[in-house]
Enzyme design. Sequence first.
Site, PDB file in Angstrom:
ATOM      1  N   LYS A   1      19.164  32.471  38.738  1.00 48.34           N
ATOM      2  CA  LYS A   1      19.435  31.070  38.193  1.00 48.34           C
ATOM      3  C   LYS A   1      20.234  31.098  36.823  1.00 48.34           C
ATOM      4  O   LYS A   1      19.995  31.799  36.076  1.00 48.34           O
ATOM      5  CB  LYS A   1      17.800  30.599  37.995  1.00 48.34           C
ATOM      6  CG  LYS A   1      17.867  29.252  37.404  1.00 48.34           C
ATOM      7  CD  LYS A   1      16.501  28.428  37.419  1.00 48.34           C
ATOM      8  CE  LYS A   1      16.816  27.161  36.655  1.00 48.34           C
ATOM      9  NZ  LYS A   1      15.461  26.941  36.071  1.00 48.34           N
TER      10      LYS A   1
ATOM     11  N   ASN B   1      25.174  15.927  49.521  1.00 47.69           N
ATOM     12  CA  ASN B   1      25.277  14.540  49.694  1.00 47.69           C
ATOM     13  C   ASN B   1      24.081  13.970  50.114  1.00 47.69           C
ATOM     14  O   ASN B   1      23.133  14.385  50.615  1.00 47.69           O
ATOM     15  CB  ASN B   1      26.563  14.280  50.313  1.00 47.69           C
ATOM     16  CG  ASN B   1      26.649  14.687  51.902  1.00 47.69           C
ATOM     17  OD1 ASN B   1      25.907  13.905  52.528  1.00 47.69           O
ATOM     18  ND2 ASN B   1      27.420  15.795  52.034  1.00 47.69           N
TER      19      ASN B   1
ATOM     20  N   PHE C   1      33.674  10.996  62.998  1.00 45.99           N
ATOM     21  CA  PHE C   1      33.118   9.826  61.988  1.00 45.99           C
ATOM     22  C   PHE C   1      33.903   9.762  60.809  1.00 45.99           C
ATOM     23  O   PHE C   1      34.502  10.816  60.430  1.00 45.99           O
ATOM     24  CB  PHE C   1      31.452  10.039  61.656  1.00 45.99           C
ATOM     25  CG  PHE C   1      30.627   9.434  62.593  1.00 45.99           C
ATOM     26  CD1 PHE C   1      30.913   9.989  64.110  1.00 45.99           C
ATOM     27  CD2 PHE C   1      29.898   8.342  62.432  1.00 45.99           C
ATOM     28  CE1 PHE C   1      30.071   9.202  65.131  1.00 45.99           C
ATOM     29  CE2 PHE C   1      29.120   7.625  63.306  1.00 45.99           C
ATOM     30  CZ  PHE C   1      29.173   8.142  64.595  1.00 45.99           C
TER      31      PHE C   1
ATOM     32  N   ASP D   1      33.042  18.886  51.012  1.00 50.36           N
ATOM     33  CA  ASP D   1      34.414  19.169  51.371  1.00 50.36           C
ATOM     34  C   ASP D   1      34.675  20.606  50.588  1.00 50.36           C
ATOM     35  O   ASP D   1      35.684  21.306  50.669  1.00 50.36           O
ATOM     36  CB  ASP D   1      35.342  18.244  50.657  1.00 50.36           C
ATOM     37  CG  ASP D   1      35.583  17.029  51.452  1.00 50.36           C
ATOM     38  OD1 ASP D   1      35.506  17.272  52.677  1.00 50.36           O
ATOM     39  OD2 ASP D   1      35.079  15.754  51.069  1.00 50.36           O
TER      40      ASP D   1
ATOM     41  N   PRO E   1      36.238  24.752  55.406  1.00 58.88           N
ATOM     42  CA  PRO E   1      36.886  24.463  56.659  1.00 58.88           C
ATOM     43  C   PRO E   1      36.682  23.288  57.216  1.00 58.88           C
ATOM     44  O   PRO E   1      35.557  22.632  57.021  1.00 58.88           O
ATOM     45  CB  PRO E   1      36.343  25.747  57.646  1.00 58.88           C
ATOM     46  CG  PRO E   1      35.073  26.037  56.969  1.00 58.88           C
ATOM     47  CD  PRO E   1      35.293  25.964  55.388  1.00 58.88           C
TER      48      PRO E   1
ATOM     49  N   ILE F   1      35.690  21.313  60.184  1.00 57.11           N
ATOM     50  CA  ILE F   1      35.188  21.624  61.548  1.00 57.11           C
ATOM     51  C   ILE F   1      35.650  20.926  62.597  1.00 57.11           C
ATOM     52  O   ILE F   1      36.238  21.411  63.569  1.00 57.11           O
ATOM     53  CB  ILE F   1      33.502  21.530  61.438  1.00 57.11           C
ATOM     54  CG1 ILE F   1      32.984  22.286  60.337  1.00 57.11           C
ATOM     55  CG2 ILE F   1      32.937  21.805  62.647  1.00 57.11           C
ATOM     56  CD1 ILE F   1      31.801  22.139  59.961  1.00 57.11           C
TER      57      ILE F   1
HETATM   58  N1  CTP Z   1      34.472  16.881  58.867  1.00 57.52           N
HETATM   59  C1  CTP Z   1      34.336  18.235  59.362  1.00 57.52           C
HETATM   60  N2  CTP Z   1      34.429  19.095  58.473  1.00 57.52           N
HETATM   61  C2  CTP Z   1      34.860  18.960  57.093  1.00 57.52           C
HETATM   62  C3  CTP Z   1      35.032  17.576  56.861  1.00 57.52           C
HETATM   63  C4  CTP Z   1      34.892  16.583  57.632  1.00 57.52           C
HETATM   64  O1  CTP Z   1      33.966  18.394  60.503  1.00 57.52           O
HETATM   65  N3  CTP Z   1      34.733  20.100  56.363  1.00 57.52           N
HETATM   66  C5  CTP Z   1      34.329  15.740  59.906  1.00 57.52           C
HETATM   67  C6  CTP Z   1      33.183  15.012  59.762  1.00 57.52           C
HETATM   68  O2  CTP Z   1      32.171  15.330  60.366  1.00 57.52           O
HETATM   69  C7  CTP Z   1      33.503  13.664  60.160  1.00 57.52           C
HETATM   70  C8  CTP Z   1      35.030  13.614  59.936  1.00 57.52           C
HETATM   71  O3  CTP Z   1      35.319  15.143  59.915  1.00 57.52           O
HETATM   72  O4  CTP Z   1      33.447  13.143  61.621  1.00 57.52           O
HETATM   73  C9  CTP Z   1      35.665  12.854  58.605  1.00 57.52           C
HETATM   74  O5  CTP Z   1      34.773  13.428  57.738  1.00 57.52           O
HETATM   75  P1  CTP Z   1      35.398  12.816  56.130  1.00 57.52           P
HETATM   76  O6  CTP Z   1      34.200  13.433  55.207  1.00 57.52           O
HETATM   77  O7  CTP Z   1      35.163  11.319  56.254  1.00 57.52           O
HETATM   78  O8  CTP Z   1      36.733  13.199  56.081  1.00 57.52           O
HETATM   79  P2  CTP Z   1      37.582  14.351  55.137  1.00 57.52           P
HETATM   80  O9  CTP Z   1      38.376  14.828  55.957  1.00 57.52           O
HETATM   81  O10 CTP Z   1      36.522  15.163  54.505  1.00 57.52           O
HETATM   82  O11 CTP Z   1      38.275  13.125  54.128  1.00 57.52           O
HETATM   83  P3  CTP Z   1      37.838  12.431  53.048  1.00 57.52           P
HETATM   84  O12 CTP Z   1      36.357  13.155  52.494  1.00 57.52           O
HETATM   85  O13 CTP Z   1      38.850  12.776  51.923  1.00 57.52           O
HETATM   86  O14 CTP Z   1      37.561  11.041  53.057  1.00 57.52           O
END
Ligand code: CTP
Length: 393
Positions: free
Chosen positions: A283, A204, A319, A273, A301, A303
């Site tokens: 490849k 991303n 965040f 995600d 997972p 985190i």
């Molecule tokens: N986060 C994490 N591990 C993941 C996904 C998210 O530690 N696998 C943490 C990010 O570092 C951030 C917070 O969770 O501090 C929110 O991340 P975000 O991507 O906005 O939330 P998601 O739970 O993935 O929800 P969505 O993508 O549906 O908004």
Amino acid sequence: MLGLSGGIACYKAAELVRELIKAGATVQVAMTEAAEHFITAVTLQALSNRPVFTSQWDARDHNNMAHINLTREADAILIAPASADFIAKLLHGRADELLSLACLARPIDRCALLVAPAMNREMWAHPATQRNFAQLVADGATVLGPGNGDQACGEIGDGRMLEPHELRDELIAFFQPKLLAGKRVLVTAGPTFEPIDPVRGLTNRSSGKMGFAIARAAAEAGADVTLLAGPVALATPRHVRRVDVTTAVEMHDAALAAAPSSDVFVATAAVADWRVASVAGSKIKKAEGRVVPAFELVENPDILAAVARLPKPPFCVGFAAESENLVAHAREKLQRKQVPLIVANLGPATFGRDDNALTLVDADGERELPRAEKIVLARQLVAEIAARLSRRT
Ligand code: CTP
């Protein structure tokens, strides 16, 4: 006040003056006679836009006391470069020329002394130099560096003066309140990269800048900082322990290993995600007539949620980078991840930028941190975290 003693690293002082002025400082330069052999007062006057002082007999000041006047307005004296000889003089309180006089005459309680050693590695390692520096520190001075690497003499080792931007950052850090002294802070930053095959992957647009700024601000505040960084091209902030990871699973494993001994966990990483269920070993080719590949994804997972679930979790800050409904989404994450604080920001608008605007969301309400440079916001967030930590204990 910037003091130059004699050494080849004087050539870096010109850049240092520029860096300090760009960062908002007023810089008054004084230099020893030895320093004048390496760089001219004219250069430093042009860059600092102030007269440079080189002699205790300089009669320009109305009372003829440059050695007193120089430090009365100064917040700190930085000696860069600090030669072995100049340090030896300082610690004996000798004052036979302007710069050492000014150091001795400074108001010791409100004008800090910082020294940036610059010398050959053998000179630095010599027991006399080490003894002198230890005594200088015992007398209240702060030693910046030295760095390690190639030396002007052709040898390699400890004794290089820190680079101008490093000295600038050290000086800025010196003035930050030590709100997190003795605390261990763990930060995740940047994107993760989930491979599809040996050359492609899912990732991303996170730049990692906010997380790196938080790691820097926490280190400036005196914390012991570990930064788990996804693939980003950013310089490691000074005094931060950086661990590079690629995938979400690697970041998860590193975070769970470090979290139990941390006091604070700040999850700024934009963790992917999903990852591809089975990564191709070679490849994937686009041969004619072949069907477009389809990938099965599995969820990574979470985190932050995993750290928050630990039996004795650190103070967890998440965040939320959203494209709309900032506060509602942040509040939902506060609940779902069971953390005390979520920092919300508009994701797509901030990626890669040096500024941001944040909304702090907790069980009690919301607080806006208006648009500012990410490092400024990071310092505000660090102060907020420190206040919450002290309320907890
Ligand atoms: N986060 C994490 N591990 C993941 C996904 C998210 O530690 N696998 C943490 C990010 O570092 C951030 C917070 O969770 O501090 C929110 O991340 P975000 O991507 O906005 O939330 P998601 O739970 O993935 O929800 P969505 O993508 O549906 O908004």
